[in-house]
Design a protein around this motif. Structure first.
Motif, PDB file in Angstrom:
ATOM      1  N   HIS A  56       0.851  -1.198   0.000  1.00 52.69           N
ATOM      2  CA  HIS A  56       0.000   0.000   0.000  1.00 52.69           C
ATOM      3  C   HIS A  56       0.881   1.240   0.000  1.00 52.69           C
ATOM      4  CE1 HIS A  56       0.819  -0.741   4.247  1.00 52.69           C
ATOM      5  NE2 HIS A  56       0.390   0.466   4.558  1.00 52.69           N
ATOM      6  N   HIS A  58       1.571   3.793   2.098  1.00 47.25           N
ATOM      7  CA  HIS A  58       2.200   4.492   3.222  1.00 47.25           C
ATOM      8  C   HIS A  58       3.724   4.506   3.083  1.00 47.25           C
ATOM      9  CE1 HIS A  58      -1.578   3.897   5.922  1.00 47.25           C
ATOM     10  NE2 HIS A  58      -1.669   4.965   5.152  1.00 47.25           N
ATOM     11  N   ASP A  60       6.150   4.187   5.055  1.00 46.87           N
ATOM     12  CA  ASP A  60       7.009   3.165   5.678  1.00 46.87           C
ATOM     13  C   ASP A  60       7.003   1.856   4.882  1.00 46.87           C
ATOM     14  OD1 ASP A  60       4.264   3.038   6.738  1.00 46.87           O
ATOM     15  OD2 ASP A  60       4.985   1.400   8.002  1.00 46.87           O
ATOM     16  N   HIS A  61       6.257   1.843   3.777  1.00 47.00           N
ATOM     17  CA  HIS A  61       6.273   0.680   2.874  1.00 47.00           C
ATOM     18  C   HIS A  61       6.873   1.010   1.505  1.00 47.00           C
ATOM     19  CE1 HIS A  61       3.781  -1.837   5.600  1.00 47.00           C
ATOM     20  NE2 HIS A  61       3.579  -0.627   6.097  1.00 47.00           N
ATOM     21  N   HIS A 115      -7.272  -0.963   5.692  1.00 39.79           N
ATOM     22  CA  HIS A 115      -6.199  -0.161   6.302  1.00 39.79           C
ATOM     23  C   HIS A 115      -6.001   1.109   5.466  1.00 39.79           C
ATOM     24  CE1 HIS A 115      -2.427   1.024   8.102  1.00 39.79           C
ATOM     25  NE2 HIS A 115      -1.813   0.905   6.946  1.00 39.79           N
ATOM     26  N   ASP A 135      -0.316  -4.151   6.028  1.00 39.01           N
ATOM     27  CA  ASP A 135      -0.914  -3.649   7.268  1.00 39.01           C
ATOM     28  C   ASP A 135      -2.403  -3.991   7.355  1.00 39.01           C
ATOM     29  OD1 ASP A 135       1.584  -2.616   7.670  1.00 39.01           O
ATOM     30  OD2 ASP A 135       0.984  -0.512   7.631  1.00 39.01           O
TER      31      ASP A 135
HETATM   32 ZN   LIG Z   1       0.211   1.347   6.522  1.00 41.50          ZN
END
Ligand SMILES: [Zn+2]
Ligand SMILES: [Zn+2]
Length: 263
Positions: A56, A58, A60-61, A115, A135
């Motif tokens: 996805h 975000h 941090d990914h 999420h 997530d």
């Molecule tokens: Zn996430």
């Protein structure tokens, strides 16, 4: 299918994954934020990273995409609806798409909103099937919904997709939250002996060697799969006196998610 889980060691407790073909050594990296660790692990195993998949949008990914792509010339794939927000995506993914790694590995894309509304999970078609679930689903927990998601959509994903997969599937999430999630399970369901046993074990493990659960185990230890448990429902009715005596599963899920947000 060869697989290596890489512990980021960061404050967000990210897990990254390398999935490789045993015949060709070609590899795919899932959510490689700490991209240097992924590159080093691939080199050590003699694998070449050819593809990156983001579960996805975000940061941090996705934060490792640009440098890892520069280092390996890998292509980047992500949910088609997230591609514009991520940037630099070469392949937009849709429900049912197959991703091949080398000659032997096949991963199926599941479209799993909740999420965020543009989240994919990857299901490996391998002897020991695994679900790379970002997530959406954590070991003993569920993703939060306050950065672009919706708890009702997450409920639908859990019930109509995840719960219907075979019990032996290994759950490979985007973060290591096992002990904390089990504590929440026990807060909601103090007599859950399976969760209590696993928490004892989880407390003695380093995150890098954290236990990998199966979907069958999740159904016993993850509150978000235990929507019909009388103890879960009784506890919720104490927290939310407006709930009817027999609330439907969707309501139970959404209220549990709400409680977990502030727990
Ligand atoms: Zn996430
Ligand atoms: Zn994350």
């Amino acid at each position: 299918m060869l697989m290596e889980r890489i512990w980021s060691g960061n404050a967000l407790r990210n897990f990254h994954y390398l999935i490789a073909c045993p015949e060709t050594g070609e590899a795919l990296a899932v959510d490689p934020l700490e991209w240097r660790l992924c590159l080093a692990a691939a080199r050590e195993r003699g694998w070449q990273i050819r593809q990156i998949v983001n579960t996805h949008e975000h940061a941090d990914h996705t934060g490792g995409n640009v440098p890892l792509k520069a280092a390996t010339q890998a292509t980047v794939a992500a949910h088609a609806g997230a591609a514009a927000r991520i940037g630099g995506v070469d392949r937009g993914l849709h429900k049912g798409d197959l991703i091949r790694v080398g000659r032997t590995v096949e991963l199926e894309c599941l479209d799993t909103p909740g999420h965020t509304m543009t989240h994919v999970c990857l299901l490996s078609h391998s002897e020991e099937p695994a679900l790379f679930c970002g997530d959406t689903l954590f070991n003993a927990g569920a993703g939060n919904c306050y950065n672009g998601g919706a708890p009702e959509a997450l409920y639908d994903t859990f019930v109509t997709q995840l719960a219907r997969l075979p019990d032996e599937i290994r759950i490979q999430p985007g973060h290591e939250y096992l002990a904390r999630n089990l504590e929440f399970t026990l807060n909601r369901e103090p007599h859950n002996a399976d969760a209590a046993r696993l928490l004892e074990e989880a407390r003695h493990h380093e995150p890098a060697s954290a236990r990998i659960t199966t979907l069958g185990e999740e159904k016993r230890i993850n509150t978000f799969f235990r929507l019909h448990s009388p103890e879960v429902i009784a506890g919720l009715r104490e927290q939310f006196p407006d709930l009817p005596q027999n609330p439907d599963a969707r309501t139970v899920f959404v209220r549990l998610r709400e409680l977990r947000n502030r727990w």
